[in-house]
Design an enzyme around this catalytic site. Structure first.
Site, PDB file in Angstrom:
ATOM      1  N   HIS A 157       0.652  13.912  11.125  1.00 43.18           N
ATOM      2  CA  HIS A 157       0.272  14.541   9.847  1.00 43.18           C
ATOM      3  C   HIS A 157       0.924  13.833   8.643  1.00 43.18           C
ATOM      4  CE1 HIS A 157      -1.038  18.073  12.327  1.00 43.18           C
ATOM      5  NE2 HIS A 157       0.009  17.696  13.050  1.00 43.18           N
ATOM      6  N   SER A 278      -1.047  -6.701 -12.156  1.00 41.78           N
ATOM      7  CA  SER A 278      -1.949  -5.969 -13.030  1.00 41.78           C
ATOM      8  C   SER A 278      -2.022  -6.704 -14.359  1.00 41.78           C
ATOM      9  CB  SER A 278      -1.417  -4.552 -13.247  1.00 41.78           C
ATOM     10  OG  SER A 278      -1.918  -4.026 -14.462  1.00 41.78           O
ATOM     11  N   LYS A 284       3.606  -4.261 -11.770  1.00 38.94           N
ATOM     12  CA  LYS A 284       2.804  -3.951 -10.591  1.00 38.94           C
ATOM     13  C   LYS A 284       2.777  -5.044  -9.541  1.00 38.94           C
ATOM     14  CE  LYS A 284      -0.258  -0.851 -10.506  1.00 38.94           C
ATOM     15  NZ  LYS A 284      -0.303   0.314  -9.638  1.00 38.94           N
ATOM     16  N   GLU A 291      -6.125  -3.171   0.864  1.00 38.08           N
ATOM     17  CA  GLU A 291      -7.146  -2.246   0.369  1.00 38.08           C
ATOM     18  C   GLU A 291      -8.544  -2.764   0.706  1.00 38.08           C
ATOM     19  OE1 GLU A 291      -6.296  -1.418  -3.850  1.00 38.08           O
ATOM     20  OE2 GLU A 291      -4.199  -1.743  -3.334  1.00 38.08           O
TER      21      GLU A 291
END
Ligand code: ARG
Length: 459
Positions: A157, A278, A284, A291
């Site tokens: 979980h 970024s 960043k 992804e």
């Protein structure tokens, strides 16, 4: 002007929109090697059984070699009016060598030809992807060997559950990928029958030798039913399922890399090679490759669903619907190729933060099960009662803001008087993982042995 391949019956050419919806040359040109291999095998067989002369067969061979060289060089005039790769090559061959070229299509149809080409393409794709999967497995096994004893939190979980080792976690993906490999191998074995010679749908009256072409093209034998041969694409659907399953496994690993590189976790770092910055936020470091591996899984699954949907309403045998099999198959294979390469790269690149992993492994009362097990072993308590006592101790520790090892013995004894000093020996994360020696468990000794086994298998 009418189509050159069936102009006998047709006075007019197709409308522009008919040509646009019908043409597949924009994508099926990818199968040119497979198409030429099939034609070479077919021509050799036609000669062998006396349907064409040795001179014709030699002319076909030379003509096809010339076409192959031109395509390779990027100097072949693909023509949309000729619909697909099969007719582009055949028309070009006839233009170059005359009647011999026009004899090539004897005892053959585009229906068995395309069924063959797609099989050959998928078979090559399986071989390429299998090599890449093994490479990702090798990368994971190397990390497993290196981190057989590196403790990290195991989750259910996404909540802290029990400590495990990073090596054990890596080897979990090795197991998944090994099943992907074996699914591709199963699919390859099942599809390895040659449809060439089924002709349009009914077979042919020419005395062809289908066993000969099957053997020449590396198949185990010819398909046994001409209708099935031209109507079936389950081999492609099965391939797409194997790809979708593999992409799904990579997607789960990618998701973990996204979580692990998040600074709140800080479990691993990716270098500049596998992250991006970024354009506005200077601090960043984004895990874009992970992804995208996760995101691209959607198109692979989409290809599987797309093909099943194309096939589900088709009566026997061939319909042009089936031309829609190719783009999904090509895209799925190419997408998975890229995702496997990116995954291998990230696995080799990622730098685990061993101290952070160890701290996290101890958080969230992750050795509570070890405490309950100790009560069972030492005090002969039934497990259900031990679970209850441990739960009470976790609540006490939580209220005091300490972990289980930080709870004074006197407070433990207030809950269960028989608890003694020995309990502290099982409350560390090292003791916890070290004790998990059951076969397939996370103990570092197990993980090191399993990594060595995989290493030998993958060598
Ligand atoms: N381009 C077609 C395909 O991909 C080849 C087969 C055409 N056969 C036919 N009967 N029109 O399926």
């Amino acid at each position: 002007n009418a189509n050159r391949q069936w102009g006998g019956r047709f006075a007019e050419g197709p409308s522009a929109i008919m040509e646009a919806i019908n043409a597949s040359i924009g994508f099926d040109r990818k199968m040119w090697r497979q198409d030429i291999s099939g034609s070479l095998a077919h021509a050799a067989m036609l000669k062998h059984v006396g349907i064409i002369s040795a001179d014709d067969e030699a002319a076909i061979r030379r003509g096809l070699a010339d076409i192959a060289a031109r395509i390779e060089k990027g100097d072949f005039p693909f023509d949309e009016a000729l619909e697909d790769i099969h007719m582009n090559i055949e028309a070009r061959l006839s233009a170059a060598i005359g009647d011999a070229g026009k004899r090539l299509h004897t005892a053959r149809s585009r229906n068995d030809q395309v069924a063959l080409d797609v099989r050959l393409w998928v078979r090559d794709a399986i071989d390429g992807l299998s090599g890449q999967i093994r490479d990702v497995m090798r990368a994971l096994v190397d990390r497993a060997e290196e981190h057989a004893g590196t403790v990290m939190p195991g989750f259910t979980h996404l909540q802290p559950a029990q400590p495990v080792t990073l090596g054990h976690h890596c080897l979990a993906y090795v197991e998944m990928l090994s099943r992907d490999l074996s699914r591709l191998a199963d699919c390859r074995a099942r599809m390895n029958e040659c449809p060439l010679g089924a002709a349009a749908l009914a077979g042919t009256g020419f005395p062809i030798d289908r066993h000969m072409t099957a053997a020449a093209l590396g198949f185990d034998g010819p398909t046994r039913n001409s209708l099935d041969s031209v109507a079936s694409r389950d081999f492609a659907a099965e391939f797409l399922f194997a790809c979708a399953m593999c992409a799904t496994h990579l997607s789960r690993l990618a998701e973990e890399i996204v979580i692990w590189t998040n600074p709140y976790f800080g479990f691993v770092k990716l270098s500049d090679s596998f992250t991006t910055g970024s354009s506005i936020m200077p601090q960043k470091r984004n895990p874009d490759a992970a992804e995208l591996v996760r995101g691209k899984t959607g198109r692979v699954v989409g290809a599987l669903v797309g093909l099943l949907t194309v096939m589900k309403g088709l009566a026997l045998t061939y319909f042009k619907d089936m031309q829609e099999d190719k783009e999904g198959v090509f895209d799925a294979a190419e997408t998975l190729t890229l995702s496997l390469a990116a995954t291998a790269g990230m696995v080799r690149d990622m730098q685990p933060n061993v101290a952070r992993l160890r701290d996290a492994a101890g958080a969230g009362f992750s050795t509570a099960t070890d405490l309950a097990d100790w009560l069972v072993r030492e005090l002969k308590m039934p497990f259900r009662d031990a679970h209850h006592v441990t739960g009470a101790l976790v609540a006490k520790a939580e209220a005091k803001g300490v972990d289980l090892a930080g709870l004074p013995l006197a407070e433990m004894q207030a809950t269960e008087p028989r608890i003694h000093e020995g309990v502290f020996g099982v409350l560390t994360v090292e003791a916890s993982v070290g004790s998990r020696t059951s076969y397939g468990g996370t103990a570092p000794s197990n993980v090191a042995a399993m990594a060595a086994e995989w290493k030998a298998k993958l060598a």
